[in-house]
Design a protein around this motif. Structure first.
Motif, short mmCIF file in Angstrom:
data_model
loop_
_atom_site.label_atom_id
_atom_site.label_comp_id
_atom_site.label_asym_id
_atom_site.label_seq_id
_atom_site.Cartn_x
_atom_site.Cartn_y
_atom_site.Cartn_z
N MET A 247 33.43 67.67 103.47
CA MET A 247 34.78 68.16 103.19
C MET A 247 35.05 68.13 101.69
SD MET A 247 37.44 69.36 104.85
CE MET A 247 37.33 68.68 106.52
N MET A 248 34.58 67.08 101.03
CA MET A 248 34.75 66.99 99.58
C MET A 248 34.04 68.13 98.89
SD MET A 248 34.17 62.84 99.21
CE MET A 248 34.39 62.75 97.43
N ARG A 249 32.84 68.43 99.36
CA ARG A 249 32.07 69.54 98.77
C ARG A 249 32.76 70.87 98.96
NH1 ARG A 249 29.71 73.45 96.96
NH2 ARG A 249 27.58 73.43 96.14
N ARG A 250 33.32 71.08 100.13
CA ARG A 250 34.03 72.32 100.41
C ARG A 250 35.27 72.43 99.52
NH1 ARG A 250 34.26 77.53 101.14
NH2 ARG A 250 35.86 78.25 102.59
N HIS A 251 35.97 71.33 99.34
CA HIS A 251 37.16 71.32 98.50
C HIS A 251 36.80 71.69 97.06
CE1 HIS A 251 41.09 68.96 97.36
NE2 HIS A 251 41.06 70.17 96.86
N ALA A 252 35.77 71.05 96.54
CA ALA A 252 35.34 71.33 95.17
C ALA A 252 34.89 72.78 95.03
CB ALA A 252 34.21 70.38 94.77
N GLU A 261 34.08 76.77 87.43
CA GLU A 261 33.43 75.50 87.76
C GLU A 261 33.91 74.33 86.91
OE1 GLU A 261 28.98 73.81 88.88
OE2 GLU A 261 29.22 75.80 87.98
N GLU A 262 34.07 74.54 85.63
CA GLU A 262 34.46 73.41 84.77
C GLU A 262 35.84 72.87 85.14
OE1 GLU A 262 35.08 72.29 80.02
OE2 GLU A 262 34.50 74.32 80.61
N ARG A 263 36.81 73.77 85.20
CA ARG A 263 38.17 73.31 85.53
C ARG A 263 38.26 72.86 86.97
NH1 ARG A 263 43.69 76.81 86.07
NH2 ARG A 263 45.02 75.07 86.67
N GLY A 264 37.57 73.55 87.87
CA GLY A 264 37.61 73.19 89.28
C GLY A 264 37.10 71.77 89.51
N CYS A 265 36.02 71.40 88.84
CA CYS A 265 35.49 70.05 88.98
C CYS A 265 36.45 69.01 88.41
CB CYS A 265 34.12 69.94 88.31
SG CYS A 265 32.80 70.78 89.23
N LYS A 266 37.09 69.34 87.31
CA LYS A 266 38.07 68.42 86.74
C LYS A 266 39.25 68.23 87.69
CE LYS A 266 37.07 69.19 81.83
NZ LYS A 266 37.59 69.70 80.54
N LEU A 289 31.82 59.88 90.46
CA LEU A 289 32.47 61.03 91.10
C LEU A 289 33.74 61.42 90.34
CD1 LEU A 289 31.99 60.07 94.86
CD2 LEU A 289 31.08 62.11 93.73
N GLY A 290 34.38 60.42 89.74
CA GLY A 290 35.59 60.68 88.97
C GLY A 290 35.33 61.33 87.63
N LEU A 291 34.06 61.51 87.30
CA LEU A 291 33.69 62.17 86.04
C LEU A 291 32.85 63.41 86.28
CD1 LEU A 291 32.70 58.99 83.98
CD2 LEU A 291 34.79 60.35 83.73
N VAL A 292 32.74 63.84 87.52
CA VAL A 292 31.86 64.95 87.87
C VAL A 292 32.27 66.21 87.10
CG1 VAL A 292 33.24 65.73 89.84
CG2 VAL A 292 30.78 66.11 89.83
N ALA A 296 26.54 70.92 90.96
CA ALA A 296 25.21 70.34 91.09
C ALA A 296 25.28 68.81 90.97
CB ALA A 296 24.27 70.92 90.04
N ALA A 297 26.05 68.34 89.99
CA ALA A 297 26.22 66.90 89.82
C ALA A 297 26.91 66.29 91.03
CB ALA A 297 27.01 66.61 88.55
N LEU A 298 27.89 67.01 91.56
CA LEU A 298 28.59 66.52 92.75
C LEU A 298 27.64 66.42 93.93
CD1 LEU A 298 31.21 65.76 94.25
CD2 LEU A 298 31.58 68.21 94.64
N ASP A 299 26.81 67.43 94.12
CA ASP A 299 25.85 67.41 95.22
C ASP A 299 24.92 66.20 95.12
OD1 ASP A 299 26.87 69.71 96.34
OD2 ASP A 299 25.44 71.04 95.32
N GLY A 300 24.47 65.91 93.91
CA GLY A 300 23.57 64.78 93.72
C GLY A 300 24.22 63.46 94.08
N LEU A 301 25.46 63.30 93.70
CA LEU A 301 26.17 62.06 93.99
C LEU A 301 26.51 61.93 95.47
CD1 LEU A 301 28.56 62.05 90.90
CD2 LEU A 301 26.72 60.41 91.35
#
Length: 357
Positions: A247-252, A261-266, A289-292, A296-301
């Protein structure tokens, strides 16, 4: 819910279940003057077939013009007026939860909005609180005024402005409002953390439905549970950490689609604590995760999380989001309490001011 109920999050919640998902609050003056910040918030997902916007305003003329713009230019199917925000920068200008103290001004704003929406056959609703504090209650008068102005419904958050988000919501006040009005439905708001809470509220108060705020933070599947509960099905979603991660991945992903991507991750970072509340994910993981800064970085974490960890049942029914403490006093314009009229009152509304309530 400012900064939360953007187009991406509304899409995510809508994928879970039935309901009306309202855009984060925007200012009427900002919309009329085409303020850049305001206009950037007025974005809808391509699959958002029923557009709903919450509008803030203190001037009947501006609110009417903003309502007309929403209906005529943006195809909005529902306008909700916010008279419940407890934030001091709003109440000190007579807006949000402070405004219903001025009964005549409240009536003028509602009447102007309803008239502006009428040619488009768009319903106008309002959200409010019990009052400024226990000594200055406004909700029963607000219900009568909403009826007389032609509102389609009124939602009551069972707290005063002074309480902000502290303490427990007063569901008895919701029941009192239900008994007080007879021409429009009353929706209950406050302390809906689980689907069972919604059923209890409706049973105890006679409310026609519920409004969910902080209860959905990090839990968009709550709407799936609500839809099932009101349909009479015994369904309670207790996702594993792996399902929460999905669900977190879908949200991001949705945030990145709408914002880049940059603003969305922030934007996603603020949601991490809510999603992981009660799970065993340690401090280092939460900080990472709070600094993702990329999907790709999110997927790894997320891949490092224990996908089989069960949902922490101890968190069921617990408050989510901001709570804080009650305030000693509500910040109001000078002389605000001197009368309950408000006719001819001129309140300065900043074009770019936005906040949730």
């Amino acid at each position: 819910m400012a900064g939360i109920t953007n187009a991406a999050y509304r899409r995510l919640c809508a994928e879970q279940g039935a309901g009306l998902y309202v855009c984060e609050m925007i200012t009427s003056r900002g919309l009329v003057e085409r303020d850049e910040t305001t206009m950037s918030m007025l974005v809808f997902d391509e699959l958002e077939t029923t557009r709903s916007v919450q509008l803030y305003g203190t001037d009947p003329v501006y609110v009417a013009k903003a309502t007309e713009i929403l209906c005529g230019e943006y195809g909005v199917a529902h306008v909700d007026l916010n008279f419940g925000c407890p934030v001091p920068k709003v109440t000190r200008k007579g807006g949000g939860g402070a405004l219903p103290w001025k009964r005549n001004l409240l009536g003028q704003i509602l009447e102007h909005a309803v008239a502006a929406a009428a040619p488009y056959d768009v319903p106008v609703t309002m959200k409010t609180r019990k009052g400024l504090d226990e000594d200055h209650l406004t909700y029963l008068d607000a219900g009568r005024i909403a009826e007389d102005a032609g509102c389609a419904a009124i939602a009551l958050h069972g707290r005063t402005v002074a309480q902000a988000y502290s303490g427990a919501a007063d569901w008895d006040a919701i029941a009192a409002l239900v008994a007080h009005v007879d021409r429009i439905p009353v929706l209950g708001n406050g302390d809906i953390w689980e689907a069972a809470d919604a059923l209890r509220m409706v049973e105890q108060t006679g409310a026609a439905g519920v409004v969910v705020g902080r209860g959905c933070l990090g839990r968009p599947w709550l709407f799936r549970d609500l839809a099932a509960a009101f349909a009479g099905d015994d369904v309670k979603t207790l996702p594993t950490l792996g399902e929460v991660a999905a669900m977190m991945r879908r949200h991001a992903e949705l945030l990145c689609e709408h914002m880049g991507e940059e603003r969305g991750c922030k934007e996603f970072r603020k949601h991490v604590t809510w999603y992981l509340k009660g799970f065993a994910a340690g401090g280092p993981m939460r900080r990472s995760l709070g600094l993702v800064d990329s999907l790709a970085a999110l997927d790894g974490l997320l891949a490092e999380l224990d996908a089989d960890e069960p949902f922490p049942v101890s968190e069921l029914g617990s408050p989510r989001g901001r709570q804080g403490s009650p305030r000693d006093r509500v910040v109001l314009p000078e002389g605000w309490l001197d009368d309950t009229d408000g006719t001819g009152v001129v309140l300065r509304e900043d074009a770019a001011e936005t906040t949730g309530g």
